[in-house]
Design an enzyme around this catalytic site. Structure first.
Site, PDB file in Angstrom:
ATOM      1  N   ASP A 187      41.523  43.347  48.475  1.00  0.00           N
ATOM      2  CA  ASP A 187      41.509  41.885  48.411  1.00  0.00           C
ATOM      3  C   ASP A 187      42.272  41.250  49.564  1.00  0.00           C
ATOM      4  OD1 ASP A 187      43.923  42.850  47.394  1.00  0.00           O
ATOM      5  OD2 ASP A 187      43.550  42.171  45.364  1.00  0.00           O
TER       6      ASP A 187
ATOM      7  N   ASN B  51      49.023  40.332  33.872  1.00  0.00           N
ATOM      8  CA  ASN B  51      47.964  39.893  32.955  1.00  0.00           C
ATOM      9  C   ASN B  51      46.818  40.900  32.888  1.00  0.00           C
ATOM     10  OD1 ASN B  51      46.748  39.599  35.418  1.00  0.00           O
ATOM     11  ND2 ASN B  51      46.418  37.392  35.287  1.00  0.00           N
TER      12      ASN B  51
ATOM     13  N   HIS C 289      45.233  42.237  35.516  1.00  0.00           N
ATOM     14  CA  HIS C 289      44.230  42.192  36.591  1.00  0.00           C
ATOM     15  C   HIS C 289      44.264  43.457  37.445  1.00  0.00           C
ATOM     16  CE1 HIS C 289      47.063  39.839  39.577  1.00  0.00           C
ATOM     17  NE2 HIS C 289      47.089  41.118  39.856  1.00  0.00           N
TER      18      HIS C 289
ATOM     19  N   GLU D   9      40.823  38.588  37.488  1.00  0.00           N
ATOM     20  CA  GLU D   9      41.690  38.015  36.471  1.00  0.00           C
ATOM     21  C   GLU D   9      41.023  38.124  35.092  1.00  0.00           C
ATOM     22  OE1 GLU D   9      44.522  37.485  37.529  1.00  0.00           O
ATOM     23  OE2 GLU D   9      44.736  35.933  39.038  1.00  0.00           O
TER      24      GLU D   9
HETATM   25  C1  F6R Z   1      46.904  43.894  45.467  1.00  0.00           C
HETATM   26  C2  F6R Z   1      46.181  43.742  44.209  1.00  0.00           C
HETATM   27  C3  F6R Z   1      46.875  43.325  42.948  1.00  0.00           C
HETATM   28  C4  F6R Z   1      48.225  44.025  42.755  1.00  0.00           C
HETATM   29  C5  F6R Z   1      48.888  43.566  41.456  1.00  0.00           C
HETATM   30  C6  F6R Z   1      50.246  44.187  41.251  1.00  0.00           C
HETATM   31  O1  F6R Z   1      46.038  44.275  46.513  1.00  0.00           O
HETATM   32  O2  F6R Z   1      45.001  43.906  44.198  1.00  0.00           O
HETATM   33  O3  F6R Z   1      46.044  43.606  41.858  1.00  0.00           O
HETATM   34  O4  F6R Z   1      48.021  45.397  42.713  1.00  0.00           O
HETATM   35  O5  F6R Z   1      49.023  42.162  41.473  1.00  0.00           O
HETATM   36  O6  F6R Z   1      51.106  43.776  42.271  1.00  0.00           O
HETATM   37  P1  F6R Z   1      52.559  44.443  42.439  1.00  0.00           P
HETATM   38  O7  F6R Z   1      52.326  45.856  42.807  1.00  0.00           O
HETATM   39  O8  F6R Z   1      53.190  43.674  43.567  1.00  0.00           O
HETATM   40  O9  F6R Z   1      53.239  44.272  41.141  1.00  0.00           O
END
Ligand code: F6R
Length: 241
Positions: A67, A136, A138, A143
């Protein structure tokens, strides 16, 4: 799901990197799916260490990131393009032209997203996908929703995600509210998946992913349907399972 509980984030990094390194040793042109955020950093550090110790070379490896934020340029210090270069690409011998981070500001979103999915398919599909998980539930920036998503698309981020991401920005108003993300279906197409999570703020999402019903209300729960998933978590993230 292969759920393994570790004592520290560093131990998770060693275990996740070992899987990736073994894959590249077996196939030096492996295709990696990569994530940003805090969770994969220890894994990337281990990959850099392995490269520096001549254990592995990335010169034929290709990568696709999950992403990218919309509304900030790739050169922004908070873009995922910058994150990947600072935390991995600049420290290993992967070729710039073999790394792909979605364009967060494409002229034609639909054309770009279709092209990104095609590029992954044409490369032979992702061999190993590294994932984090949102509080959440994701994965990527998929989401909680009413339906599981398919291919790459532009998404509006939820308040919970914007809140979690504001730690990297000066002001909450600076946090992008939209992103380009691979869809749930594109993530599931990966041949092998490693999901990494640490900390109590991920415990509920881990519970719902592993023990809950498969539902787009917790996008990560779809991983129950994949036949080759490693869930690497610490004791805090495992505290509700
Ligand atoms: C990042 C991504 C997100 C993160 C998630 C957890 O490329 O796709 O899904 O993996 O938000 O983020 P952290 O590891 O910072 O808690």
């Amino acid at each position: 799901m292969d759920v393994k509980i570790f004592n520290t984030a560093e131990e998770i990094g060693v275990a996740a990197a070992e899987i990736i390194i073994n894959k590249i040793k077996a196939d030096d042109s492996a295709i990696l799916g990569l994530a940003t955020g805090s969770s994969p950093i220890p894994t990337y550090n281990e990959l850099i260490k392995a490269y520096n110790n001549n254990v592995v070379s990335f010169k034929n490896v290709k990568s696709f990131n999950l992403d990218e934020y919309c509304g900030i340029p790739a050169s922004d210090r908070n873009s995922y393009y910058t994150f990947m270069h600072q935390n991995l690409f600049n420290s290993i011998d992967i070729k710039e032209e073999n790394t792909q981070v979605p364009d967060g500001n494409p002229e034609d979103v639909e054309v770009f997203c279709k092209g990104y999915d095609e590029a992954i398919k044409n490369a032979g599909g992702i061999d190993i996908q590294v994932l984090g998980i949102g509080r959440n539930g994701h994965i990527g920036f998929n989401e909680p929703a009413e339906k599981f998503t398919k291919g790459t698309y532009k998404v509006k981020l939820t308040e919970s995600t914007i809140e979690a991401n504001k730690r990297f920005f000066d002001k909450v108003e600076d946090v992008p509210t939209e992103a380009i993300t691979m869809g749930v279906e594109s993530i599931l197409d990966a041949k092998e998946i490693i999901l990494i999570a640490t900390g109590t703020d991920k415990a509920q999402a881990i519970h719902d992913m592993v023990k809950g019903e498969v539902s787009p209300a917790c996008p990560a729960s779809i991983l129950q349907k994949h036949s080759n998933v490693h869930i690497f978590i610490d004791k805090d993230a495992a505290s509700l399972i």
